[in-house]
Design an enzyme around this catalytic site. Structure first.
Site, PDB file in Angstrom:
ATOM      1  N   SER A  83     118.372   1.213 -39.864  1.00 17.37           N
ATOM      2  CA  SER A  83     118.036   2.635 -40.022  1.00 17.37           C
ATOM      3  C   SER A  83     118.705   3.390 -38.877  1.00 17.37           C
ATOM      4  O   SER A  83     119.065   2.783 -37.854  1.00 17.37           O
ATOM      5  CB  SER A  83     116.512   2.793 -39.915  1.00 17.37           C
ATOM      6  OG  SER A  83     116.144   4.150 -39.741  1.00 17.37           O
ATOM      7  N   TYR A  96     108.198   0.842 -36.094  1.00 16.03           N
ATOM      8  CA  TYR A  96     109.397   0.942 -36.942  1.00 16.03           C
ATOM      9  C   TYR A  96     110.662   1.010 -36.077  1.00 16.03           C
ATOM     10  O   TYR A  96     111.637   0.301 -36.321  1.00 16.03           O
ATOM     11  CB  TYR A  96     109.267   2.182 -37.825  1.00 16.03           C
ATOM     12  CG  TYR A  96     110.317   2.329 -38.905  1.00 16.03           C
ATOM     13  CD1 TYR A  96     110.149   1.706 -40.141  1.00 16.03           C
ATOM     14  CD2 TYR A  96     111.452   3.110 -38.705  1.00 16.03           C
ATOM     15  CE1 TYR A  96     111.101   1.853 -41.145  1.00 16.03           C
ATOM     16  CE2 TYR A  96     112.403   3.262 -39.699  1.00 16.03           C
ATOM     17  CZ  TYR A  96     112.221   2.638 -40.922  1.00 16.03           C
ATOM     18  OH  TYR A  96     113.169   2.790 -41.916  1.00 16.03           O
TER      19      TYR A  96
END
Ligand code: NAD
Length: 256
Positions: free
Chosen positions: A138, A151
């Site tokens: 990401s 995350y």
């Protein structure tokens, strides 16, 4: 291009994983699907592209189930040639309120699962002297945002894991790379847009616009299909010396 090859995509019953599975199937790869979404719809979509497709429902937070999935894929199709570590979840909270169980789940699913699939896939890839490992990281593997401690930690770590695996396989026909998407309109992001719309008392469209304006200068979502086409490139002959990169597809997010 991928005729005779088998691709296993974790978390491929929706969103980015399904988009990548579709792109690899269009290149002729047999597909092993995984994930908790609408399995029959995903299976039908991929089968319609004319390739063999199967499914294993391993929970990516459970190493024994991951081992079972890898053994299943090898028994069904010979070996896994293309491994796409895509399964992921999100949890958003300030660190002092972050539920430790959610931390463990995010680390297990977004990071440790890729360690397990990779260590189990590599022996057969080494034997064949060919393999492609693609980790869906990401922009949060490159830069941070508040309230996403687990995350961001998991995604930075998977970029590191990508580099280590790339180095350990550097003189072989196996490559390992990461794709770092910015915002992609999938169920994972739709939930964040809905939360924003609810918390701020604004429409979903307004919440969507604010989300893009905050981070993604192009003001456009990346699509699962665009990421699928990048995965196809990373599987192709022209990318054989592309090793250990973290390739952002983010409308300029990390450029500013
Ligand atoms: P999604 O929610 O549509 O898909 C996630 C997939 O993972 C689903 O198939 C789900 O069933 C599966 N999954 C969840 N928990 C699982 C578990 N324990 N075991 C097995 N499968 C499980 O989300 P998405 O947006 O397509 O996300 C896919 C990947 O892309 C994730 O790693 C995510 O972090 C990453 N990503 C997404 C975006 C975005 O904007 N959507 C941006 C950057 C990175």
């Amino acid at each position: 291009m991928l005729n005779g090859k088998t691709a296993l995509v974790t978390g491929s019953t929706s969103g980015i994983g399904l988009g990548i599975a579709r792109s690899l199937a269009r290149q002729g790869a047999r597909i092993v699907l995984n994930g908790f979404g609408d399995v029959e719809a995903a299976r039908a979509e991929v089968a319609a592209l004319g390739v063999e497709v199967d499914y294993h429902g391993a929970d990516m937070s459970k190493p024994a189930e991951i081992a079972d999935m890898m053994a299943f894929a090898a028994a069904r199709f010979g070996r896994v040639d293309v491994l796409v570590n895509n399964a992921g979840i999100q949890h958003v909270a300030p660190i002092e309120e972050f539920d430790p169980a959610r931390w463990d789940a995010v680390i297990a699913i977004n990071l440790s699962s890729a360690f397990h699939t990779t260590r189990l896939a590599i022996p057969a890839m080494r034997q064949a002297d060919w393999g492609r490992i693609i980790n869906i990281a990401s922009t949060h593997g490159l830069v941070a945002s508040p309230f996403k401690s687990a995350y961001v930690a998991a995604k930075h770590a998977i970029v590191g894991l990508t580099k280590v695996v790339a180095l350990e396989t550097a003189t072989t026909g196996i490559t390992c790379n990461a794709i770092c998407p910015g915002w992609v309109l999938t169920p994972l992001v739709a939930r964040q847009i809905e939360a924003r719309s609810h918390d701020e008392g604004i429409s979903v469209q307004q919440a969507e616009r604010e989300l893009l304006e905050e981070k993604q200068p192009s003001l456009a979502f990346t699509t699962p299909q665009e990421l699928g086409e990048l995965a196809v490139f990373l599987c192709g002959p022209a990318s054989k010396n592309v090793r250990g990169v973290a390739w952002n597809v983010d409308g300029g997010w990390v450029a500013r």
